[in-house]
Design a protein around this motif. Structure first.
Motif, PDB file in Angstrom:
ATOM      1  N   ALA A  37      -2.296   2.952 -35.197  1.00 51.91           N
ATOM      2  CA  ALA A  37      -1.970   4.417 -34.680  1.00 51.91           C
ATOM      3  C   ALA A  37      -1.534   4.587 -33.179  1.00 51.91           C
ATOM      4  O   ALA A  37      -2.589   4.501 -32.812  1.00 51.91           O
ATOM      5  N   VAL A  38       0.079   5.140 -32.718  1.00 49.92           N
ATOM      6  CA  VAL A  38      -0.167   5.158 -31.097  1.00 49.92           C
ATOM      7  C   VAL A  38       0.374   5.643 -30.704  1.00 49.92           C
ATOM      8  O   VAL A  38       1.074   6.197 -31.701  1.00 49.92           O
ATOM      9  N   ALA A  39       0.134   6.697 -29.574  1.00 52.13           N
ATOM     10  CA  ALA A  39       0.625   8.115 -29.009  1.00 52.13           C
ATOM     11  C   ALA A  39       0.665   7.922 -27.588  1.00 52.13           C
ATOM     12  O   ALA A  39       0.355   6.917 -27.434  1.00 52.13           O
ATOM     13  N   TRP A  40       2.063   8.895 -27.301  1.00 50.08           N
ATOM     14  CA  TRP A  40       2.115   9.244 -25.785  1.00 50.08           C
ATOM     15  C   TRP A  40       1.988  10.359 -25.624  1.00 50.08           C
ATOM     16  O   TRP A  40       2.208  10.925 -26.084  1.00 50.08           O
ATOM     17  N   PHE A  41       1.642  10.745 -24.486  1.00 46.78           N
ATOM     18  CA  PHE A  41       0.777  11.469 -24.139  1.00 46.78           C
ATOM     19  C   PHE A  41       1.452  12.116 -22.667  1.00 46.78           C
ATOM     20  O   PHE A  41       1.061  11.647 -22.087  1.00 46.78           O
ATOM     21  N   ARG A  42       1.299  13.860 -21.726  1.00 45.51           N
ATOM     22  CA  ARG A  42       1.310  13.872 -20.867  1.00 45.51           C
ATOM     23  C   ARG A  42       0.719  14.544 -20.199  1.00 45.51           C
ATOM     24  O   ARG A  42       0.523  15.672 -20.787  1.00 45.51           O
ATOM     25  N   GLN A  43       0.553  14.954 -18.646  1.00 44.85           N
ATOM     26  CA  GLN A  43      -0.204  16.092 -18.117  1.00 44.85           C
ATOM     27  C   GLN A  43       0.477  16.190 -17.212  1.00 44.85           C
ATOM     28  O   GLN A  43       0.891  15.555 -15.884  1.00 44.85           O
ATOM     29  N   VAL A  44       0.673  17.605 -16.959  1.00 47.04           N
ATOM     30  CA  VAL A  44       1.174  17.780 -15.991  1.00 47.04           C
ATOM     31  C   VAL A  44      -0.093  19.056 -15.315  1.00 47.04           C
ATOM     32  O   VAL A  44      -0.986  19.277 -15.737  1.00 47.04           O
ATOM     33  N   SER A  45       0.416  18.977 -14.193  1.00 47.82           N
ATOM     34  CA  SER A  45      -0.383  19.359 -12.913  1.00 47.82           C
ATOM     35  C   SER A  45      -1.550  20.564 -13.467  1.00 47.82           C
ATOM     36  O   SER A  45      -0.251  21.622 -13.119  1.00 47.82           O
ATOM     37  N   GLY A  91       5.246  13.926 -14.751  1.00 52.45           N
ATOM     38  CA  GLY A  91       4.094  14.789 -15.020  1.00 52.45           C
ATOM     39  C   GLY A  91       3.299  12.853 -15.029  1.00 52.45           C
ATOM     40  O   GLY A  91       4.086  12.304 -14.808  1.00 52.45           O
ATOM     41  N   ILE A  92       2.056  12.769 -15.222  1.00 54.50           N
ATOM     42  CA  ILE A  92       1.596  11.607 -15.670  1.00 54.50           C
ATOM     43  C   ILE A  92       1.399  11.717 -17.362  1.00 54.50           C
ATOM     44  O   ILE A  92       1.053  12.092 -18.300  1.00 54.50           O
ATOM     45  N   TYR A  93       2.166   9.994 -17.339  1.00 58.38           N
ATOM     46  CA  TYR A  93       1.551   9.981 -19.334  1.00 58.38           C
ATOM     47  C   TYR A  93       0.929   8.988 -18.908  1.00 58.38           C
ATOM     48  O   TYR A  93       0.511   8.317 -18.723  1.00 58.38           O
ATOM     49  N   TYR A  94       0.126   9.086 -20.540  1.00 54.78           N
ATOM     50  CA  TYR A  94      -0.768   7.973 -20.664  1.00 54.78           C
ATOM     51  C   TYR A  94      -0.658   7.846 -21.827  1.00 54.78           C
ATOM     52  O   TYR A  94       0.205   7.876 -23.305  1.00 54.78           O
ATOM     53  N   CYS A  95      -0.666   6.484 -22.132  1.00 54.99           N
ATOM     54  CA  CYS A  95      -0.234   5.573 -23.935  1.00 54.99           C
ATOM     55  C   CYS A  95      -1.573   5.736 -24.541  1.00 54.99           C
ATOM     56  O   CYS A  95      -2.924   5.309 -23.925  1.00 54.99           O
ATOM     57  N   ALA A  96      -2.571   5.660 -25.652  1.00 56.52           N
ATOM     58  CA  ALA A  96      -2.975   5.762 -26.359  1.00 56.52           C
ATOM     59  C   ALA A  96      -3.446   5.232 -28.309  1.00 56.52           C
ATOM     60  O   ALA A  96      -2.083   4.738 -28.287  1.00 56.52           O
TER      61      ALA A  96
END
Length: 125
Positions: free
Chosen positions: A33-41, A92-97
């Motif tokens: 499974a794959v997902a995208w995440f976002r982190q705001v300051s 924001g900062i976007y992360y894949c996982a």
């Protein structure tokens, strides 16, 4: 040990589009499974979208349903996030996982999975 090479971030004007890419190296992405995440300051990293190992959608954020689309190229071993009609709040900062399954709590489900290093997306004139 497998990891991601993440790219595609940068400065984009409101109303434009952005396409983020994460190429998996050292593991077979189509098994996960794959997902995208976002982190705001100043805030916690939050899940946006998730795909099952068979590429069935698992939408996590209501706000993401209209303008965010994720996909996977099972041959190229790469996952993507497309954001259309971007607005400043998309910054924001976007992360894949990658992990075994999407689940209800993406942060918990992906805690022990593979992660990209994150790429900054800034929406501004």
């Amino acid at each position: 040990q497998g990891h991601f090479v993440e790219s595609g971030g940068g400065l984009v004007q409101p109303g434009g589009s952005v396409r983020l890419s994460c190429e998996a190296t050292g593991f077979i992405l189509r098994w996960y499974a794959v997902a995208w995440f976002r982190q705001v300051s100043g805030e916690r990293r939050e899940g946006i979208l998730c795909l099952s190992p068979s590429d069935e959608n698992n939408e996590h954020s209501n706000a993401a349903k209209d303008r965010f689309t994720m996909s996977r190229d099972r041959i190229k071993n790469t996952m993507y996030l497309e954001i259309d009609s971007v607005i400043p709040e998309d910054t924001g900062i976007y992360y894949c996982a990658a992990a075994a399954a999407c689940g209800l709590d993406l942060r918990g489900t992906f805690d022990g999975g593979y992660w990209g290093h994150g790429t900054q997306v800034t929406v501004s004139q």
